[in-house]
Write an enzyme that holds these catalytic residues in place. Structure first.
Site, PDB file in Angstrom:
ATOM      1  N   SER A  19      -7.499   4.149   8.984  1.00 35.47           N
ATOM      2  CA  SER A  19      -8.175   4.091   7.688  1.00 35.47           C
ATOM      3  C   SER A  19      -7.453   3.104   6.758  1.00 35.47           C
ATOM      4  O   SER A  19      -8.059   2.187   6.193  1.00 35.47           O
ATOM      5  CB  SER A  19      -8.176   5.505   7.072  1.00 35.47           C
ATOM      6  OG  SER A  19      -8.466   5.477   5.708  1.00 35.47           O
ATOM      7  N   ARG A  62     -14.130  13.028   6.562  1.00 39.36           N
ATOM      8  CA  ARG A  62     -12.855  13.703   6.871  1.00 39.36           C
ATOM      9  C   ARG A  62     -12.434  14.616   5.724  1.00 39.36           C
ATOM     10  O   ARG A  62     -11.872  15.687   5.944  1.00 39.36           O
ATOM     11  CB  ARG A  62     -11.765  12.656   7.144  1.00 39.36           C
ATOM     12  CG  ARG A  62     -11.953  11.948   8.473  1.00 39.36           C
ATOM     13  CD  ARG A  62     -11.107  10.689   8.536  1.00 39.36           C
ATOM     14  NE  ARG A  62      -9.709  10.966   8.283  1.00 39.36           N
ATOM     15  CZ  ARG A  62      -8.878  10.098   7.695  1.00 39.36           C
ATOM     16  NH1 ARG A  62      -9.307   8.915   7.314  1.00 39.36           N
ATOM     17  NH2 ARG A  62      -7.624  10.427   7.505  1.00 39.36           N
ATOM     18  N   LYS A  96      -8.641  -1.220   5.873  1.00 36.58           N
ATOM     19  CA  LYS A  96      -8.886  -1.747   4.523  1.00 36.58           C
ATOM     20  C   LYS A  96      -7.932  -2.901   4.224  1.00 36.58           C
ATOM     21  O   LYS A  96      -8.308  -3.905   3.644  1.00 36.58           O
ATOM     22  CB  LYS A  96      -8.671  -0.646   3.471  1.00 36.58           C
ATOM     23  CG  LYS A  96      -9.809   0.359   3.458  1.00 36.58           C
ATOM     24  CD  LYS A  96      -9.576   1.424   2.412  1.00 36.58           C
ATOM     25  CE  LYS A  96      -8.509   2.400   2.835  1.00 36.58           C
ATOM     26  NZ  LYS A  96      -8.785   3.798   2.677  1.00 36.58           N
ATOM     27  N   ASP A 137     -14.803   2.860   7.076  1.00 40.16           N
ATOM     28  CA  ASP A 137     -13.745   3.737   6.569  1.00 40.16           C
ATOM     29  C   ASP A 137     -14.255   4.576   5.400  1.00 40.16           C
ATOM     30  O   ASP A 137     -13.931   5.756   5.296  1.00 40.16           O
ATOM     31  CB  ASP A 137     -12.514   2.929   6.129  1.00 40.16           C
ATOM     32  CG  ASP A 137     -11.501   3.854   5.468  1.00 40.16           C
ATOM     33  OD1 ASP A 137     -11.031   4.780   6.154  1.00 40.16           O
ATOM     34  OD2 ASP A 137     -11.229   3.702   4.269  1.00 40.16           O
ATOM     35  N   HIS A 167       0.845  -1.190   0.000  1.00 41.43           N
ATOM     36  CA  HIS A 167       0.000   0.000   0.000  1.00 41.43           C
ATOM     37  C   HIS A 167       0.881   1.242   0.000  1.00 41.43           C
ATOM     38  O   HIS A 167       1.852   1.330   0.744  1.00 41.43           O
ATOM     39  CB  HIS A 167      -0.899   0.021   1.244  1.00 41.43           C
ATOM     40  CG  HIS A 167      -1.814   1.208   1.256  1.00 41.43           C
ATOM     41  ND1 HIS A 167      -3.012   1.222   0.587  1.00 41.43           N
ATOM     42  CD2 HIS A 167      -1.689   2.421   1.827  1.00 41.43           C
ATOM     43  CE1 HIS A 167      -3.584   2.400   0.741  1.00 41.43           C
ATOM     44  NE2 HIS A 167      -2.807   3.155   1.493  1.00 41.43           N
TER      45      HIS A 167
HETATM   46  N1  URA Z   1      -5.306   6.907   2.408  1.00 43.62           N
HETATM   47  C1  URA Z   1      -6.313   6.267   3.055  1.00 43.62           C
HETATM   48  O1  URA Z   1      -6.768   5.205   2.643  1.00 43.62           O
HETATM   49  N2  URA Z   1      -6.802   6.836   4.165  1.00 43.62           N
HETATM   50  C2  URA Z   1      -6.344   8.006   4.655  1.00 43.62           C
HETATM   51  O2  URA Z   1      -6.829   8.445   5.673  1.00 43.62           O
HETATM   52  C3  URA Z   1      -5.303   8.657   3.968  1.00 43.62           C
HETATM   53  C4  URA Z   1      -4.796   8.068   2.841  1.00 43.62           C
END
Ligand code: URA
Length: 440
Positions: free
Chosen positions: A186, A171, A190, A164, A85
């Site tokens: 967050s 947000r 995922k 999320d 990621h």
């Molecule tokens: N990427 C994400 O998936 N979440 C965040 O809060 C910031 C970047």
């Protein structure tokens, strides 16, 4: 949780208190079910922005978000599955290179990716530039494709970590994205829901990233690694520079071309280096190599022998795309308006603001300002000069591609992104720090 009132929890967090796992569960389940309204949740995000959350609270928040939806069971796929990621950057087409590269070395890649928002692009948008390519893959077909060819790159289903999705949207409009515990929970919710055994995190640092300095980025990386380890996964994080865009291409079709040339062994140095560094971490986590050096040479062989490129071709075919794009780039959409942005001064490039280049790419139509916006897959910015390069007055700094004449502001944005001086400055390493959680 009889008698619990969210207003009391808000007060506690606003005053710097610590929430229990039970209280966090109450909040997340109440928010997902609609019992807790957006206005209260916005207040919570702002309270966290100012008061923070300790490690335990952040882990509890992450796990609560994981439990808000389904989790992928990848146990039918043989071998250790390692995901990667990136916290988001400009010109970051790493997944397009890394996915086929790692899969070509025998490590299954089961990748759920996202669309881009704002100045950072998303992998799904880049793949959408390949005619016919579909990233809508049902879960059963996703698993079957990984079993058959070792790789699938698909859009994240809305059933993974739905809390999320709701929270991120909130947000984004309440100025609470750049809070370390909220970013960490967050991302990790995922990734944990997506089921991989191991995870390599590419935490971007610099002007074009969420984390503008190394101290903040280290804090985020260490927190995410701890969350992953707490959930029984093997996690490593690399902190990498995002002061200038990665590679030369920013914009969907342009980035696909650059990813293909990299798999052909002819890509930009920084992009190749990043893919080899992250790929080595993935191979080691997956148990395919017992050292980063050995892993690096396996990856280099996969490129040199054409196996990584062949894997990209298999991926494109499996997901309905036209594999001829690999040899014929004219099959990719490309904006017909081509505008050179020239330098008005001579010197060496000593600064190249990635955020500004991402903004220029959005101005010519390659990115979204709002999540429902459509994008021009053939639009973007192709850099001609990067940090350290000498520039003659009148020479091209970059080229804009767009399907309509580009707005005048785009060329100005690109020009303003460049800092020039009489002498070059020393280059900084791409990989700035590493957090190794695989041994814990
Ligand atoms: N990427 C994400 O998936 N979440 C965040 O809060 C910031 C970047």
């Amino acid at each position: 949780m009889i008698g619990m009132r969210f207003a009391d929890l808000l007060l506690k967090k606003r005053n710097g208190g610590t929430l229990s796992a039970e209280e966090i569960d109450f909040m997340i389940s109440g928010y997902v079910s609609g019992e807790i309204p957006d206005y209260q949740m916005s207040a919570f995000c702002m309270a966290v922005y100012y008061q923070g959350m300790n490690r335990e609270e952040t882990i509890d928040l992450t796990m609560s978000m994981v439990r808000s939806g389904e989790t992928l069971d990848l146990s039918q796929i043989a071998g250790s599955i390692v995901d990667k990621h990136s916290t988001g950057g400009v010109g970051d087409k790493t997944t397009l290179v890394l996915g086929p590269l790692v899969a070509a070395c025998g490590v299954p890649v089961a990748k759920m990716s996202g669309r881009g928002l704002g100045h950072t692009g998303g992998t799904l948008d880049k793949l959408a530039a390949i005619p016919g390519f579909s990233s809508e893959v049902a879960t059963d077909a996703f698993i079957q494709q990984v079993k058959d060819i070792g790789i699938c790159v698909a859009g994240q289903t809305k059933d993974l970590a739905p809390a999320d999705k709701l929270l991120y949207g909130l947000r984004d409009v309440t100025a609470t994205v750049d809070s370390i515990p909220l970013i960490a929970s967050s991302i990790m919710s995922k990734k944990l829901a997506a089921g991989a055994d191991g995870l390599v995190l590419d935490v971007k640092v610099g002007k074009g990233a969420f984390m503008k300095d190394l101290t903040q980025a280290k804090e985020l990386a260490e927190l995410m690694v701890q969350i992953g380890i707490g959930a029984g996964r093997r996690v490593t994080a690399c902190l990498t520079g995002m002061d200038q865009p990665l590679g030369y291409a920013v914009g969907n079709s342009l980035e696909v071309v650059e990813a293909i040339t990299t798999l052909k062994g002819d890509g930009p140095r920084d992009l190749l280096e990043l893919c080899l560094v992250l790929g080595s971490e993935m191979l080691v986590l997956a148990g395919k190599a017992n050292s980063l050096e050995r892993a690096m040479s396996l990856l280099q062989d996969a490129i040199a022998q054409g196996r990584a490129l062949k894997k990209l071709q298999e991926l494109i075919v499996a997901q309905g795309g036209n594999p001829k794009v690999i040899s014929d780039y004219s099959l990719l959409p490309l904006g017909q308006h081509v505008t050179e942005v020239t330098s008005q001064v001579a010197g060496y490039v000593t600064g190249l603001d990635a955020l500004a280049i991402g903004t220029a790419s959005m101005q010519v139509g390659a990115g979204r300002r709002h999540k429902e916006d459509s994008i021009d897959l053939g639009a973007g910015v192709l850099l001609r000069k990067k940090l350290g390069d000498p520039v003659v007055s009148g020479e091209a700094l970059a080229v804009l591609y767009s399907s309509a004449p580009p707005p005048a502001e785009a060329a100005d944005t690109v020009r303003a992104a460049y800092c020039m001086a009489e002498q070059p400055i020393p280059s900084t390493p791409l990989v700035m720090h590493r957090v190794d959680g695989s041994m814990s």
